[in-house]
Design an enzyme around this catalytic site. Structure first.
Site, PDB file in Angstrom:
ATOM      1  CE  LYS A   1     -13.265  -6.756   4.102  1.00  0.00           C
ATOM      2  NZ  LYS A   1     -12.701  -6.466   2.548  1.00  0.00           N
TER       3      LYS A   1
ATOM      4  CG  HIS B   1      -1.574  -1.257   1.320  1.00  0.00           C
ATOM      5  ND1 HIS B   1      -2.123  -1.705   2.382  1.00  0.00           N
ATOM      6  CD2 HIS B   1      -3.348  -1.340   0.174  1.00  0.00           C
ATOM      7  CE1 HIS B   1      -3.501  -2.473   2.279  1.00  0.00           C
ATOM      8  NE2 HIS B   1      -3.383  -2.518   1.089  1.00  0.00           N
TER       9      HIS B   1
END
Ligand code: PNS
Length: 163
Positions: free
Chosen positions: A42, A18
């Site tokens: 989630k 990332h």
């Protein structure tokens, strides 16, 4: 024109993959906003606040000069418009990422024709890293040194002792 790119994701946890995408995107845009998704459906290991803090602590001063770290709920395109962004930035590691990314990019284009999705291919060193595999490896006692920032490694260990 001042160009703002939005880099969305779960970042649960942030990895060097990332950060590499972020660093490279920050050279293409005047400003990059990392947008950590808050998705109540989630289950995530780290809370939104924890992920935002881990990202802040993982970025160098140099990168943070034109990077903002934020979170969002709801539709990504609505958030991009709210932040005056012109593009969504996504990293592509392998062909297997493509189908999902292609679908998302087209759905977002369908929702808002003015917002582009820009894909940055992962550096070779990071193509095999995902937040999911990082969590699995550390849970099973494997070494993740060099794959995530030290602060993430430390906090992952603490988090897994708690659960
Ligand atoms: O890191 P991830 O989990 O692959 O990121 C996925 C993310 C956050 C980019 C995606 O789930 C998203 O955009 N969520 C917001 C809801 C939305 O806008 N959905 C429509 C696009 S398909």
């Amino acid at each position: 024109m001042f160009r703002i790119g939005i880099y969305p994701g779960s970042f649960d946890p942030p990895t060097y993959g990332h950060l590499d995408i972020l660093k490279r995107a920050s050279k293409l845009f005047d400003k990059v906003v990392i947008a950590v998704v808050s998705n109540p459906n989630k289950h995530s290991l780290f809370s939104i606040d924890e992920r935002v803090r881990l990202l802040k602590e993982s970025c160098s001063e140099e990168v943070l000069k034109n990077v903002e770290i934020d979170s969002f709920k709801g539709l990504l395109v609505d958030y991009v418009k709210k932040k005056d962004g012109c593009a969504i930035i996504r990293g592509l590691r392998a062909v297997s990422d493509f189908e999902y990314e292609f679908q998302m990019a087209h759905m977002n284009k369908n929702l808002c024709k003015d917002i582009e999705t820009i894909f940055i291919s992962s550096d070779n060193r990071f193509t095999f890293i995902s937040s999911q595999t990082i969590k699995e490896v550390i849970r099973l006692g494997g070494d993740i040194t060099g794959l995530v920032p030290e602060i993430v490694k430390k906090e992952l260990k603490i988090k897994l002792e708690e659960v």
